[in-house]
Design a protein around this motif. Structure first.
Motif, PDB file in Angstrom:
ATOM      1  N   PRO A   1       0.838  -1.202   0.000  1.00  0.00           N
ATOM      2  CA  PRO A   1       0.000   0.000   0.000  1.00  0.00           C
ATOM      3  C   PRO A   1       0.874   1.253   0.000  1.00  0.00           C
ATOM      4  CG  PRO A   1      -0.551  -1.486   1.820  1.00  0.00           C
ATOM      5  CD  PRO A   1       0.664  -2.032   1.174  1.00  0.00           C
ATOM      6  N   PRO A   2       0.340   2.366  -0.526  1.00  0.00           N
ATOM      7  CA  PRO A   2       1.151   3.591  -0.611  1.00  0.00           C
ATOM      8  C   PRO A   2       1.805   3.964   0.715  1.00  0.00           C
ATOM      9  CG  PRO A   2      -0.925   3.869  -1.770  1.00  0.00           C
ATOM     10  CD  PRO A   2      -0.982   2.524  -1.131  1.00  0.00           C
ATOM     11  N   ALA A   3       1.098   3.688   1.815  1.00  0.00           N
ATOM     12  CA  ALA A   3       1.647   4.062   3.121  1.00  0.00           C
ATOM     13  C   ALA A   3       2.928   3.285   3.430  1.00  0.00           C
ATOM     14  CB  ALA A   3       0.608   3.803   4.208  1.00  0.00           C
ATOM     15  N   LEU A   4       3.050   2.107   2.829  1.00  0.00           N
ATOM     16  CA  LEU A   4       4.226   1.276   3.116  1.00  0.00           C
ATOM     17  C   LEU A   4       5.292   1.369   2.019  1.00  0.00           C
ATOM     18  CD1 LEU A   4       2.536  -1.948   4.538  1.00  0.00           C
ATOM     19  CD2 LEU A   4       3.684  -0.134   5.789  1.00  0.00           C
ATOM     20  N   LEU A   5       5.077   2.293   1.081  1.00  0.00           N
ATOM     21  CA  LEU A   5       6.014   2.409  -0.026  1.00  0.00           C
ATOM     22  C   LEU A   5       7.431   2.704   0.473  1.00  0.00           C
ATOM     23  CD1 LEU A   5       6.250   2.392  -3.130  1.00  0.00           C
ATOM     24  CD2 LEU A   5       5.942   4.863  -3.078  1.00  0.00           C
ATOM     25  N   PHE A   6       7.527   3.583   1.471  1.00  0.00           N
ATOM     26  CA  PHE A   6       8.842   3.940   1.999  1.00  0.00           C
ATOM     27  C   PHE A   6       9.521   2.714   2.618  1.00  0.00           C
ATOM     28  CE2 PHE A   6       9.085   8.809   2.439  1.00  0.00           C
ATOM     29  CZ  PHE A   6       8.396   8.962   1.252  1.00  0.00           C
ATOM     30  N   ALA A   7       8.705   1.899   3.303  1.00  0.00           N
ATOM     31  CA  ALA A   7       9.268   0.685   3.924  1.00  0.00           C
ATOM     32  C   ALA A   7       9.757  -0.267   2.833  1.00  0.00           C
ATOM     33  CB  ALA A   7       8.212   0.009   4.782  1.00  0.00           C
ATOM     34  N   ALA A   8       8.994  -0.345   1.735  1.00  0.00           N
ATOM     35  CA  ALA A   8       9.396  -1.227   0.632  1.00  0.00           C
ATOM     36  C   ALA A   8      10.715  -0.751   0.031  1.00  0.00           C
ATOM     37  CB  ALA A   8       8.306  -1.263  -0.437  1.00  0.00           C
TER      38      ALA A   8
ATOM     39  N   SER B   1      18.565   0.060 -11.254  1.00  0.00           N
ATOM     40  CA  SER B   1      17.847  -0.102 -12.517  1.00  0.00           C
ATOM     41  C   SER B   1      16.523  -0.824 -12.330  1.00  0.00           C
ATOM     42  CB  SER B   1      18.739  -0.869 -13.500  1.00  0.00           C
ATOM     43  OG  SER B   1      18.012  -1.220 -14.640  1.00  0.00           O
ATOM     44  N   VAL B   2      16.567  -1.962 -11.636  1.00  0.00           N
ATOM     45  CA  VAL B   2      15.386  -2.828 -11.563  1.00  0.00           C
ATOM     46  C   VAL B   2      14.335  -2.252 -10.619  1.00  0.00           C
ATOM     47  CG1 VAL B   2      14.609  -5.125 -10.873  1.00  0.00           C
ATOM     48  CG2 VAL B   2      16.697  -4.871 -12.187  1.00  0.00           C
ATOM     49  N   LEU B   3      14.765  -1.727  -9.468  1.00  0.00           N
ATOM     50  CA  LEU B   3      13.786  -1.210  -8.493  1.00  0.00           C
ATOM     51  C   LEU B   3      13.750   0.313  -8.443  1.00  0.00           C
ATOM     52  CD1 LEU B   3      14.428  -3.766  -5.632  1.00  0.00           C
ATOM     53  CD2 LEU B   3      12.288  -3.474  -6.865  1.00  0.00           C
ATOM     54  N   GLY B   4      14.902   0.953  -8.656  1.00  0.00           N
ATOM     55  CA  GLY B   4      14.958   2.408  -8.545  1.00  0.00           C
ATOM     56  C   GLY B   4      14.020   3.100  -9.526  1.00  0.00           C
ATOM     57  N   VAL B   5      13.991   2.602 -10.754  1.00  0.00           N
ATOM     58  CA  VAL B   5      13.145   3.247 -11.775  1.00  0.00           C
ATOM     59  C   VAL B   5      11.655   3.095 -11.436  1.00  0.00           C
ATOM     60  CG1 VAL B   5      12.535   3.310 -14.217  1.00  0.00           C
ATOM     61  CG2 VAL B   5      14.925   3.020 -13.544  1.00  0.00           C
ATOM     62  N   PRO B   6      11.150   1.880 -11.154  1.00  0.00           N
ATOM     63  CA  PRO B   6       9.736   1.788 -10.783  1.00  0.00           C
ATOM     64  C   PRO B   6       9.398   2.576  -9.518  1.00  0.00           C
ATOM     65  CG  PRO B   6      10.609  -0.406 -11.247  1.00  0.00           C
ATOM     66  CD  PRO B   6      11.769   0.541 -11.268  1.00  0.00           C
ATOM     67  N   PHE B   7      10.302   2.590  -8.534  1.00  0.00           N
ATOM     68  CA  PHE B   7      10.015   3.359  -7.313  1.00  0.00           C
ATOM     69  C   PHE B   7       9.938   4.851  -7.623  1.00  0.00           C
ATOM     70  CE2 PHE B   7      11.617  -0.196  -4.396  1.00  0.00           C
ATOM     71  CZ  PHE B   7      10.341  -0.495  -3.949  1.00  0.00           C
ATOM     72  N   LEU B   8      10.825   5.331  -8.482  1.00  0.00           N
ATOM     73  CA  LEU B   8      10.784   6.758  -8.821  1.00  0.00           C
ATOM     74  C   LEU B   8       9.463   7.086  -9.525  1.00  0.00           C
ATOM     75  CD1 LEU B   8      12.271   9.448  -8.739  1.00  0.00           C
ATOM     76  CD2 LEU B   8      13.255   8.928 -10.948  1.00  0.00           C
TER      77      LEU B   8
ATOM     78  N   ILE C   1      13.332  12.009   0.555  1.00  0.00           N
ATOM     79  CA  ILE C   1      12.204  11.755  -0.349  1.00  0.00           C
ATOM     80  C   ILE C   1      10.936  12.390   0.225  1.00  0.00           C
ATOM     81  CG2 ILE C   1      10.738   9.970  -1.379  1.00  0.00           C
ATOM     82  CD1 ILE C   1      13.177   8.102  -1.332  1.00  0.00           C
ATOM     83  N   GLY C   2      10.729  12.179   1.538  1.00  0.00           N
ATOM     84  CA  GLY C   2       9.507  12.691   2.183  1.00  0.00           C
ATOM     85  C   GLY C   2       9.410  14.200   2.117  1.00  0.00           C
ATOM     86  N   PHE C   3      10.538  14.871   2.271  1.00  0.00           N
ATOM     87  CA  PHE C   3      10.518  16.347   2.302  1.00  0.00           C
ATOM     88  C   PHE C   3      11.170  16.933   1.051  1.00  0.00           C
ATOM     89  CE2 PHE C   3      10.587  14.913   6.754  1.00  0.00           C
ATOM     90  CZ  PHE C   3       9.394  15.475   7.183  1.00  0.00           C
ATOM     91  N   SER C   4      11.059  16.207  -0.062  1.00  0.00           N
ATOM     92  CA  SER C   4      11.786  16.624  -1.263  1.00  0.00           C
ATOM     93  C   SER C   4      11.392  18.030  -1.716  1.00  0.00           C
ATOM     94  CB  SER C   4      11.569  15.622  -2.401  1.00  0.00           C
ATOM     95  OG  SER C   4      10.211  15.582  -2.757  1.00  0.00           O
ATOM     96  N   THR C   5      10.105  18.346  -1.600  1.00  0.00           N
ATOM     97  CA  THR C   5       9.655  19.659  -2.075  1.00  0.00           C
ATOM     98  C   THR C   5      10.245  20.771  -1.209  1.00  0.00           C
ATOM     99  OG1 THR C   5       7.634  18.476  -2.574  1.00  0.00           O
ATOM    100  CG2 THR C   5       7.593  20.820  -2.946  1.00  0.00           C
TER     101      THR C   5
END
Lengths: 381, 422
Positions: free
Chosen positions: B314-321, B339-346, B412-416
């Motif tokens: 779930p989106p709430a657990l995305l950071f944990a993933a 490559s394999v995970l960084g791109v989909p996570f971004l 990531i959380g405070f990127s803006t």
């Protein structure tokens, strides 16, 4: 007497050599180019080195099929196989060579823009070496599935960082072998840069009005089922997208980013007078989310993990149990090319390009690619 | 259970059986796991795929092998002893200032090459003796240079994982300098003090036993350091003027090794090179095994199973993933994780500042260099400081790794907001 560790070392070497021989046979077979069967519309077969002799005799030289109409008109260059792991572009270009006819204007087709990329697969991608289509006469035609990049046997080593020559932009080192990061190319550059330079020379030398670079993208990539156009090509591209929409073929239109350098739609549009566009269809066999990688995935485009990703809302295109078959993706490219040619005539009557014989989206989706391929010539004929 | 999940379990089981029951080297256990999955998935032995998979690491293997030869040559020439002697004499009484300096020096090769192994095996080996003389236990000194390796790999100007992630969504490597600097340099300074806290103490040069090193320096003079300086100069020139000096790391290291043969103490170059390659062989074997393993995962669909599994949270657990799966996948390769995970996570993080998010993901991906069985950075660091079992170094890296993950996730959380600050 041979010591025990010498005997085991000899046994390991023998096994390694046997594995190397088996793998080498497969890699060598991959280098044999496919046979395309030029149709009646092809008036001339030339080589890219005719425009840039620096490519003559190199693995970067490639066929340029010319389909010239009886009447003068506009000209279009179609690049297939820029990325040989994106098969719809290659197969669409091959079908143009085998089926298209030109009444007015001229069509130039390069089915294997990065010929070197067709001679190998990307390591760790588990890709098949080829894929086949059944023909109505019971025979099959096989096409090569290659790599996104030039073969490192032909261009090696990669730098740690690739710096695009004319802009100075940095990209990861392996992009140095990516043709679509090398435009407009360099006369004295790497093999990939020289291929890009050859294509630029072809465009300038022939005064090509419109250049189309055929690509595919993974379903999770935001620019998919899309047309990317240089700003000067925007009016033409807009008309084309509108025409496709009227045929029920959804296509988004994206402007060519000004800060992403080396790509065909940016550099060819900037460096030459051509109107540069790029098409992207949806290819599950190149994505990071795909399951088992094999010929069936390439041709049928069905994948259980993309189905799950679609349900999770992670994709930019609809994806259901039917998948995205290669025939449909090829049909999308061909329909876009036909519509683009039609739009050229709307823009300017002098620059019209009249095409016929190009398989339509619906018929190729229904009958399959094989229905529009010619049987391969007998060996030795 | 899906077919792919069963294959994944089979691969893990075969690897464990090879490593623990049959006591095979890690490299052969990975090959065993690959062959088992090939057979079970109906691909036969898949010889072509196994060989093709190893090709993904040919360049990395050359860099590691030549870096090892270079370091052995520098060591044999006496340059390491001399550098340690001089550093301790000049700065040994001020460890609080010396530690951050040593951290930045150890990061430097990684910053300009993008390779943590290059950092650990070159500058890491140079600073390690000084760290130990300051009082850091060998394991802690190993952790110090290992963390310097991954921070150097992520710090600007060259960050290959960020380039790979950006390349996956057609984002040019532009505007990454400030976010990457902010991500890495505060951590580098904090870790240098934290790892030295309670252990580093002022050193009296006279009592430190650095006499032989200083004697070497008196005998050979500054020319002793020429090989190291030459390699650093070639690395910098390779970036500044690639058309003239873009030799690539393997040739650069071999030039440095040749220079070391002439710069100081005489030694048998062939014996030193053979010993260095002997030391490098287990790691080179692991890389070959990892290449086969990834190719098999991709071919059989196990990779898709892992990636979609990571994205299914779930989106709430995305950071944990992100925190869990990227370093874990880094066990096979940190560049692979990018490559394999960084791109989909971004892509899943759309809406946040993409440059800052990609920078932070590259830092998490880089932690893969601490993850067994490859654990390149930790393994080389253990080798450099003379620790037999690299797991002892890894233990010291647990807390820093956790801090790195939390720091990256905060970015990531405070990127803006961080973008506003930059």
């Amino acid at each position: 007497m041979i010591e025990r560790h010498h005997a085991s070392a000899a046994a390991v070497c023998a096994v390694a050599l046997a594995a190397a021989a088996v793998a080498a046979a497969s890699f060598s077979a991959h280098r044999a180019p496919d046979v395309l069967v030029p149709g009646a519309g092809v008036t001339e077969v030339r080589m890219l080195s005719d425009w840039f002799p620096g490519l003559d005799g190199t693995p970067g030289d490639t066929e340029v099929y010319v389909l010239r109409g009886a009447e003068p008109g506009g000209s279009m260059l179609v690049l297939g196989g820029t990325h040989p792991n994106e098969p719809a572009g290659y197969v669409a270009a091959a079908l143009l060579v085998e089926d298209a006819r030109v009444a007015r204007g001229a069509l130039y087709v390069v089915p294997r823009a990065n010929a070197s990329g067709f001679t190998h697969n990307d390591p760790q991608e588990g890709a098949p070496t080829g894929f086949s289509f059944p023909l109505p006469d019971g025979s099959t035609r096989t096409f090569t599935y290659g790599s996104r990049a030039t073969n490192p046997v032909h261009q090696w080593p990669d730098p740690e960082v690739y710096i695009h020559a004319s802009s100075g932009q940095s990209l990861s080192g392996n992009e140095t072998r990516n043709l679509n990061r090398a435009y407009p190319g360099r006369e004295d550059g790497t093999l990939t840069e020289r291929v890009a330079y050859g294509i630029t020379r072809l465009i300038v030398g022939e005064g090509i009005d419109v250049t189309v670079d055929l690509h595919e993208a993974s379903p999770e990539y935001p620019v998919v089922d899309a047309m990317v156009a240089h700003e000067r090509a925007m009016p033409l591209a807009s008309n084309t997208v509108l025409g496709l929409e009227l045929q029920g073929i959804g296509m988004s239109l994206e402007p060519s980013p000004k800060n992403l350098r080396g790509l065909s739609h940016r550099e060819l549009g900037d460096a030459t007078d051509t109107l540069a566009v790029l098409f992207e269809s949806c290819n599950p066999s190149q994505g990071r989310l795909r399951g088992r990688t094999d010929e069936a995935l390439v041709v049928e485009g069905k994948d259980p993990y993309y189905l799950r990703a679609a349900a999770l809302g992670r994709l930019y295109v609809p994806f259901d149990e039917g998948g995205v078959p290669l025939a449909e993706r090829v049909g999308r490219h061909l329909a876009s090319i036909a519509e683009l040619a039609f739009s050229m005539g709307m823009e300017s009557e002098d620059e019209g390009l009249e095409l016929s014989g190009v398989p339509g989206y619906d018929e190729i989706s229904e009958l399959g690619v094989g229905a529009f391929l010619s049987p391969a010539p007998e060996a030795g004929s | 259970m899906s077919h792919e999940s069963l294959l994944f379990l089979l691969m893990l089981g075969a690897f464990a059986a090879g490593s623990f029951a049959l006591r095979l080297p890690v490299s052969l256990s990975m090959m065993l796991a690959s062959v088992a999955a090939m057979l079970a998935s109906g691909n036969g032995l898949g010889v072509r795929h196994l060989v093709e998979g190893t090709f993904g690491y040919v360049d990395t293997m050359l860099v590691i092998a030549t870096a090892m030869v270079f370091m052995r040559a520098v060591q044999e020439s006496g340059a390491l002893d001399a550098i340690t002697g001089i550093v301790i004499r000049r700065f040994g009484r001020r460890p609080a200032a010396l530690l951050p300096m040593l951290m930045l020096v150890a990061m430097f090769p990684g910053m300009i090459t993008g390779s943590s192994s290059a950092s650990v095996l070159t500058a890491g080996a140079v600073v390690a003796p000084a760290l130990m003389l300051l009082g850091l236990p060998r394991e802690t000194a190993g952790a110090f240079i290992a963390i310097a390796g991954i921070l150097g790999m992520v710090a600007p100007p060259v960050n290959i994982p960020a380039m790979i992630i950006g390349g996956g969504i057609d984002m040019p490597f532009v505007g990454f300098g400030a976010p990457l600097a902010l991500l890495t340099f505060p951590l580098a300074i904090a870790f240098s003090w934290a790892l030295g806290a309670g252990k580093a103490r002022p050193v009296d040069p006279a009592a430190a036993g650095t006499g032989p090193g200083e004697e070497l320096y008196r005998r050979y003079g500054p020319r002793l350091f020429l090989p190291v300086l030459l390699v650093v100069a070639l690395m910098v020139l390779g970036k500044a003027a690639p058309s003239a000096f873009g030799l690539g790391l393997p040739v650069t290291f071999l030039i440095g090794a040749a220079a070391a043969c002439l710069a100081g103490r005489r030694f048998n170059a062939l014996a030193a090179a053979k010993a260095a390659i002997g030391d490098a062989l287990p790691v080179l074997g692991i890389l070959a095994g990892v290449g086969m393993f990834i190719q098999t995962m991709t071919l059989t669909g196990v990779r898709g199973f892992v990636v979609v599994g990571a994205l299914s949270v779930p989106p709430a657990l995305l950071f944990a993933a992100i925190a869990l799966t990227m370093p874990l996948f880094g066990a096979v390769s940190s560049f692979g994780a990018a490559s394999v995970l960084g791109v989909p996570f971004l892509l899943a993080l759309l809406g946040r500042d993409q440059v800052i998010a990609a920078s932070a993901l590259s830092l998490v991906a880089a932690l893969g260099d601490f993850m067994p069985p490859t654990a390149l950075s930790a393994m080389f660091a253990a080798q450099v400081v003379g620790v037999e079992r690299y797991s002892l170094v890894l233990r010291k890296l647990l807390v820093p790794s956790l801090v790195v993950v939390l720091w990256a996730l905060a970015f990531i959380g405070f990127s803006t907001s961080i973008r506003g600050f930059l």
